[in-house]
Design an enzyme around this catalytic site. Structure first.
Site, PDB file in Angstrom:
ATOM      1  N   GLU A 280      10.480   3.004  -5.087  1.00 41.28           N
ATOM      2  CA  GLU A 280      10.008   4.047  -6.017  1.00 41.28           C
ATOM      3  C   GLU A 280       8.502   3.912  -6.273  1.00 41.28           C
ATOM      4  O   GLU A 280       7.779   4.908  -6.345  1.00 41.28           O
ATOM      5  CB  GLU A 280      10.763   3.992  -7.345  1.00 41.28           C
ATOM      6  N   ASP A 361       9.916   3.224   2.105  1.00 42.03           N
ATOM      7  CA  ASP A 361      10.683   2.071   2.584  1.00 42.03           C
ATOM      8  C   ASP A 361       9.742   1.013   3.162  1.00 42.03           C
ATOM      9  O   ASP A 361       9.900  -0.183   2.903  1.00 42.03           O
ATOM     10  CB  ASP A 361      11.687   2.504   3.668  1.00 42.03           C
TER      11      ASP A 361
HETATM   12 ZN   LIG Z   1      12.668   7.642  -2.071  1.00 40.23          ZN
END
Ligand SMILES: [Zn+2]
Length: 414
Positions: A280, A361
């Site tokens: 996030e 990621d």
């Molecule tokens: Zn995401």
């Protein structure tokens, strides 16, 4: 039916509806075909029963979606060529003068209220039928009614003044009204980003500071590594409505905060929570929120420019079954039909969003353990009964996130 535009509209509606139905059918067929075996990369991590539950859940949602697609197409035909919008406009003419702001406001609100009311049974079936059957629903009827009433209050308090402002600008701001309307709408959406986490969401959910001291310390170390100053780390009582878990980042400027669903905190271990938060934070640090906002602003500008051209064309109104050529009517028709014309542009937004997911990621693997993120994702896919085997084309068209297998394969090689 003397207008060529009627045929253009019918062609757009037919192709968008056919496209939606075709993608939904592909998805169901693909998921059903892969129902009986857990994909290799998830073997051991996800039991067959959970995989089959995800398949059945996806198929059940798909069935409802097909009903909704057909219903929406019929409703749109009824409103436009069927003459319902023109009829509603004529009824309001008995109360307010045609082409006045009160008339336009009443017309648009009536049609929007009507379409929401018609969509209500499907919403109820989704929550109390499908979500209930698969064990995700925690919403009571009482809570649903309270939520709906609060939603109506917000629409009236925030939406109506905005609509009146837009209708006033359309009339008063001259040939470039669409540019002024765009400026107002964009300023409004930035303003909403600021007030939603601090003023609106607390009306629906309880936000309490994260209390687990060990976890808080761990998260604070992560924030320090990433050079991020948060204005709060909160746990939201998402379990009040649903067993689905999530984490997100809300707000801009001084209102920015990190929010974890209580369901997520209960199910993930501290390392996994940290990895999800690192992802996030990646969205924030890599300016994804700003970039998606810029993308939607550009899309809105093009849309309003087109609306600026359409309001002057008699064929736009009459081709859609309407005789009252007023500015509010043009806005309403545009709101109703534009999604049929822009349907095939949908993947543009999802391509951007999936690119951002991969980037977030990659960011997470730099600041936390990629193995933890893989674990967390597997748990979230399992607990949310998200399918591991989406139809590739359906996924490329609609999904904001890359398919689980692709995402996890990338994380494992990171
Ligand atoms: Zn995401």
């Amino acid at each position: 039916m003397s207008y060529a535009f009627t045929w253009v509209f019918l062609a757009a509606l037919a192709s968008a509806t056919a496209g939606r139905l075709w993608l939904a059918a592909r998805q169901s067929r693909y998921v059903r075909a892969h129902r009986d075996a857990v994909p290799e990369s998830f073997a051991g991590a996800i039991p067959l029963a959970a995989h089959q539950k995800a398949a059945d859940y996806t198929i059940a949602k798909g069935r409802l979606q097909v009903t909704e697609i057909c219903l929406n197409a019929l409703l749109l035909l009824l409103l436009t060529l069927g003459g319902a919008v023109q009829w509603i406009s004529a009824q309001w003419e008995r109360v307010f003068p045609l082409d006045s702001i009160p008339h336009g406001t009443a017309l648009i609100l009536t049609v929007l209220a009507l379409t929401s009311a018609i969509g209500l049974p499907a919403t109820l079936y989704r929550i109390f039928g499908i979500e209930e059957r698969f064990g995700f629903n925690k919403m009571t009827w009482k809570l649903f009614i309270i939520d709906t009433l609060k939603g109506i209050v917000l629409a009236v308090v925030i939406g109506v003044p905005l609509l009146v402002a837009v209708l006033w600008l359309m009339r008063a701001a001259g040939a470039y009204w669409w540019l002024y309307v765009w400026v107002v709408l964009m300023a409004f959406s930035v303003f909403m980003q600021m007030i939603i986490p601090t003023f609106i969401m607390p009306w629906f959910n309880k936000f309490s500071p994260l209390e687990d001291t060990a976890l808080v310390e761990r998260v604070e170390r992560l924030l320090a590594r990433c050079g991020f100053r948060s204005h709060g780390l909160f746990v939201m009582d998402g379990s009040k409505r649903s067993a689905h878990g999530n984490a997100f980042f809300a707000g801009v400027g001084a209102s920015k905060r990190i929010v974890l669903f209580d369901t997520l905190v209960q199910r993930l271990n501290p390392g996994e929570v940290e990895a999800v938060l690192a992802h996030e934070l990646g969205h924030y640090k890599l300016h994804h929120i700003r970039k998606s906002l810029a993308f939607s602003f550009a899309f809105a500008l093009v849309s309003l420019f087109i609306l600026g051209l359409l309001v002057q064309q008699p064929w736009f109104y009459e081709g859609l079954g309407v005789q009252s050529r007023t500015l509010p009517m043009a806005l309403l028709l545009f709101l109703l039909v534009s999604s049929e014309f822009s349907f095939f542009l949908h993947p543009l937004g999802t391509v951007l969003s999936r690119k951002h997911e991969f980037e977030a990621d990659a960011y997470a693997t730099r600041f936390s353990e990629s193995a933890d993120l893989v674990q967390a994702l597997v748990k979230m896919y399992r607990d949310n009964a998200s399918t591991l085997t989406p139809d590739p084309l359906h996924s490329a068209f609609y999904d904001s996130h890359p398919p689980a297998a692709t995402r996890i394969a990338r994380l494992r090689t990171a």
